[in-house]
Design a protein around this motif. Structure first.
Motif, short mmCIF file in Angstrom:
data_model
loop_
_atom_site.label_atom_id
_atom_site.label_comp_id
_atom_site.label_asym_id
_atom_site.label_seq_id
_atom_site.Cartn_x
_atom_site.Cartn_y
_atom_site.Cartn_z
N ILE A 169 8.43 2.00 -6.76
CA ILE A 169 7.18 1.52 -7.17
C ILE A 169 5.99 2.25 -6.67
CG2 ILE A 169 5.60 -0.36 -7.49
CD1 ILE A 169 8.34 -2.08 -7.98
N VAL A 170 5.97 2.15 -5.18
CA VAL A 170 4.86 2.70 -4.26
C VAL A 170 4.86 4.19 -4.76
CG1 VAL A 170 3.96 3.25 -2.03
CG2 VAL A 170 5.01 0.98 -2.56
N ALA A 171 5.96 5.02 -4.75
CA ALA A 171 5.82 6.23 -4.66
C ALA A 171 5.34 6.96 -6.16
CB ALA A 171 7.23 6.98 -4.59
N LEU A 172 5.46 5.99 -7.24
CA LEU A 172 5.24 6.34 -8.45
C LEU A 172 3.73 6.15 -8.69
CD1 LEU A 172 8.61 5.21 -10.34
CD2 LEU A 172 7.78 7.47 -10.21
N LEU A 173 3.04 5.50 -8.07
CA LEU A 173 1.43 5.05 -8.07
C LEU A 173 0.83 6.26 -8.11
CD1 LEU A 173 1.31 1.91 -5.99
CD2 LEU A 173 1.39 2.18 -8.46
N PRO A 174 0.78 7.28 -7.46
CA PRO A 174 -0.45 8.24 -7.42
C PRO A 174 -0.70 9.08 -8.34
CG PRO A 174 0.93 8.57 -5.37
CD PRO A 174 1.70 7.56 -6.31
#
Length: 402
Positions: free
Chosen positions: A124-129
């Motif tokens: 989830i964090v890695a897909l945010l940018p």
């Protein structure tokens, strides 16, 4: 005290803020730094010295970070710099730009080898940018109301869809999609090379030739540009739907022929005295070369072509990134468009790294091809950081704001 008089403390403060004055500044730095760090970690792991696996197994982490990390940072820097130029809006700067960079760094950290972050949370964090990037730039594109400006953001969205497929499998949301996701991101990146390279390479070449008083008219070949882009998009679509078969090989062959025809119009042989130009032509030449090697493998199964993916990733995509970043850095920091000897060396190292990684296992023993190719890759991006990193960190020498 005059407006030009500053204390060392003031100068340091200005230099610190400068990195967030324009999109290319933080993201080109992050691209090059991560290219060095991620490959160094991968080489250490291959030789038994790296940390344990994190949310992704080692080989998958390496592939993911070369795409979402290195290529993703380069795409972010390009889009954040190009959209203001295309739409006439002010440069993306300050806190919003810093937040985008922070999201990108967080994405890299949660996926690191040895990271204790659970795979679902890390995904989830890695897909945010990328969604944050698109939310930032799309309002300006929409206000411009120019349909062609939606092309690059749409391809960036497709690039991110590949990341969703990769990390979705790692998080357990679905199964069997990592490899197709990686191939989708890789092929969309190649399509962006075709789209953006097809605009900037002939334009930059034409401008340089005209400046020297030479005839700069491109050779006419109606329809080849549109067909070339369509073929690269077809490569991505076929590889997503039915990868690895005869159809994929045939489409790759067609795309290779069209890419070579496009390149033949751009008068690259007349740029040999200008490294900052010929490297763009060389990078684009590796597009049809990589596609032809891929086609050879898919259609005939010849062993020497099995590592075509690295020829595409390191050669066509990696070299285009390393060709565009220095030129954009020079232009957007108010400096002459002249290549340094260090960058000329870097532009020679990276194609050699691509060749070693793609074909070295046919000639060199054991892990030597990996170590040699990785070392050359690291050196090439280190040369960018040494020569252009200070330009990205400091204010423009001409005093202009960005």
């Amino acid at each position: 005290m005059s407006a030009t008089d500053t204390t060392p403390r003031d100068a340091a403060a200005v230099a610190g803020i400068a990195v967030f004055r324009q999109g290319l500044r933080p993201f080109f730095l992050l691209c090059a730094a991560w290219a060095v760090i991620a490959v160094a970690l991968w080489l250490a792991a291959l030789h038994g010295h790296g940390p344990s696996d994190g949310p992704l197994p080692g080989a998958r982490w390496h592939g993911h970070e070369m795409l979402a990390g290195c290529v993703g940072a380069a795409l972010s820097g390009f889009l954040l710099t190009a959209i203001p130029n295309w739409t006439g809006r002010p440069a993306y700067a300050g806190a919003p730009l810093a937040l985008l960079a922070a999201l990108f760094v967080a994405a890299r950290l949660v996926l690191l080898p040895g990271s204790p972050v659970p795979a679902g949370v890390a995904a989830i964090v890695a897909l945010l940018p990328m969604p944050a990037l698109l939310v930032t730039v799309l309002p300006a594109v929409a206000r411009a109301a120019t349909p062609r400006l939606f092309g690059p953001p749409a391809l960036v969205l497709a690039f991110w869809a590949g990341d969703v497929l990769m990390l979705g499998e790692a998080a357990g949301w679905w199964g069997g999609t990592f490899e197709r996701g990686a191939l989708l991101s890789l092929n969309v990146a190649l399509a962006l090379v075709g789209l953006i390279g097809g605009r900037i390479i002939p334009a930059f070449t034409r401008n340089a030739l005209r400046a020297s008083g030479e005839d700069a008219a491109p050779r006419p070949l109606p329809g080849v540009d549109a067909a070339g882009i369509a073929a690269l998009l077809a490569v991505a679509a076929v590889d997503l739907a039915v990868p690895g078969g005869t159809l994929a090989g045939a489409v790759a062959t067609l795309a290779a022929v069209l890419a070579l025809l496009r390149l033949s119009r751009w008068q690259g042989m007349r740029t040999l005295g200008q490294p900052i130009l010929w490297v763009l032509h060389l990078a684009y030449l590796l597009v049809p070369v990589a596609l032809a090697v891929k086609a050879a493998y898919l259609l005939t199964g010849v062993g020497w072509a099995a590592n075509w993916l690295h020829l595409q990733g390191i050669g066509a995509i990696g070299l285009m990134i390393l060709a565009v970043m220095p030129r954009a850095t020079l232009g957007h920091t108010g400096r002459p468009l002249r290549a340094s000897l260090a960058m000329v060396a870097a532009w020679m190292l990276l194609p050699l790294a691509a060749l070693l990684r793609a074909f070295g296992q046919e000639m060199l023993p054991g892990m030597l091809p990996y170590a040699a190719a990785g070392t050359l890759w690291i050196l090439a991006f280190c040369l960018f950081l040494v020569t252009h990193g200070p330009m990205l960190l400091r204010p423009r020498p001409d005093g202009k704001p960005s």
